[in-house]
Design a protein around this motif. Structure first.
Motif, PDB file in Angstrom:
ATOM      1  N   TYR A 138       0.832  -1.198   0.000  1.00 59.84           N
ATOM      2  CA  TYR A 138       0.000   0.000   0.000  1.00 59.84           C
ATOM      3  C   TYR A 138       0.871   1.253   0.000  1.00 59.84           C
ATOM      4  CZ  TYR A 138      -3.855   3.113   1.255  1.00 59.84           C
ATOM      5  OH  TYR A 138      -4.795   4.116   1.261  1.00 59.84           O
ATOM      6  N   TYR A 166       1.934   1.812  -3.491  1.00 61.28           N
ATOM      7  CA  TYR A 166       0.785   2.307  -4.257  1.00 61.28           C
ATOM      8  C   TYR A 166       0.592   3.802  -4.018  1.00 61.28           C
ATOM      9  CZ  TYR A 166      -4.166   3.303  -5.146  1.00 61.28           C
ATOM     10  OH  TYR A 166      -5.346   3.876  -5.555  1.00 61.28           O
ATOM     11  N   ARG A 196       3.331   6.025  -5.630  1.00 62.34           N
ATOM     12  CA  ARG A 196       3.170   6.223  -7.075  1.00 62.34           C
ATOM     13  C   ARG A 196       2.114   7.287  -7.386  1.00 62.34           C
ATOM     14  NH1 ARG A 196       3.651   0.492  -7.277  1.00 62.34           N
ATOM     15  NH2 ARG A 196       1.381   0.292  -7.428  1.00 62.34           N
ATOM     16  N   GLN A 197       1.199   7.510  -6.446  1.00 63.02           N
ATOM     17  CA  GLN A 197       0.141   8.495  -6.673  1.00 63.02           C
ATOM     18  C   GLN A 197       0.602   9.924  -6.418  1.00 63.02           C
ATOM     19  OE1 GLN A 197      -3.109   6.955  -4.165  1.00 63.02           O
ATOM     20  NE2 GLN A 197      -4.200   6.512  -6.055  1.00 63.02           N
TER      21      GLN A 197
END
Length: 258
Positions: free
Chosen positions: A11, A14, A17-18
């Motif tokens: 997570y 994730y 990367r945002q």
């Protein structure tokens, strides 16, 4: 617990990367040490030490993620109302942490400058001595900045800046007609020239900014992220979620500007 430890790193990646836009300056209201200690059934002073351990981790994460400045709301002017034993434990903890900076290889390796913001006249002499030593030892560094807000109050900060400006006007060093927002910023925090805040984070499930950096944060419309974990339980995931809020705000600005 084992499942959580396996999912969290995924997570984290994730979330990372945002985040395309990394805030230059994050200000943190470290709330919840006492409530966390109560929940864990331990002494308040232990809660503060747990919070200090979290601070160490967050500073490492922030540097790793590319945040250049971080300002920590460590002790407000209102906190002086707490009982004498808690104040003594807190000041002892602060002295330890500032003295540790002198021998911290991470500080030297990464060229981290440490500064205090707040009303120095309210602090005991031995704590001021430790703060002065840490500031002097890191004065030449400029890659990263840690600003520690102790005996800090936002309105008090602006009052001190106004007094400083008025004194220079009286001396003839400043023309009153030239006073503008930049003049005020130069006189905040003893002229430390701290940049505007991009993102405020507050832990502890309380939805207010508590008179923290009103000129540099509220005056510059910084993004704000409120989260439920008490400060000792704050995780890298929480930091990345906060940075995602800033990133979303910056992307919205880009779209509206286009």
């Amino acid at each position: 617990m084992r499942l959580r430890s396996g999912i969290e790193p995924l997570y984290e990646r994730y979330l990372r990367r945002q985040v395309r836009h990394v805030p230059r300056h994050i200000a943190v209201i470290q709330d919840g040490n006492r409530r966390y200690a109560q929940k864990q059934g331990v002494n308040t002073s232990i809660g503060h030490r747990m919070g200090a351990d979290t601070t160490e981790r967050v500073l490492n994460w922030a540097q790793e993620l590319g945040v250049q400045q971080i300002t920590l709301y460590t002790f407000s002017t209102e906190n002086f109302r707490r009982d004498e034993s808690e104040l003594e434990a807190l000041f002892t903890l602060f002295k330890e942490k500032f003295r540790a900076i002198l021998d911290d290889e991470r500080v030297k390796k990464n060229h981290i400058r440490v500064r205090m913001i707040g009303d120095r006249s309210l602090l005991p002499a031995d704590l001021l001595e430790a703060i002065d030593a840490a500031e002097e030892a890191t004065r030449q560094y400029s890659n990263y900045f840690i600003n520690v807000a102790i005996a800090y109050g936002g309105r008090n900060e602006i009052v001190h800046a106004a007094r400083s400006i008025l004194e220079k006007v009286r001396q003839g060093a400043i023309d009153p007609d030239t006073i503008d927002p930049a003049t005020v910023e130069r006189h905040l925090n003893r002229g430390a020239l701290i940049p505007p805040v991009d993102l405020i984070i507050r832990t502890g499930n309380d939805y207010r900014t508590s008179n923290f950096l009103p000129w540099l944060a509220n005056g510059h419309e910084s993004a704000v992220y409120f989260c439920a974990p008490y400060w000792p339980a704050f995780r890298k995931i929480d930091l990345l979620r906060a940075m995602r809020v800033f990133d979303q705000r910056m992307r919205l600005k880009e779209r509206t500007a286009g």
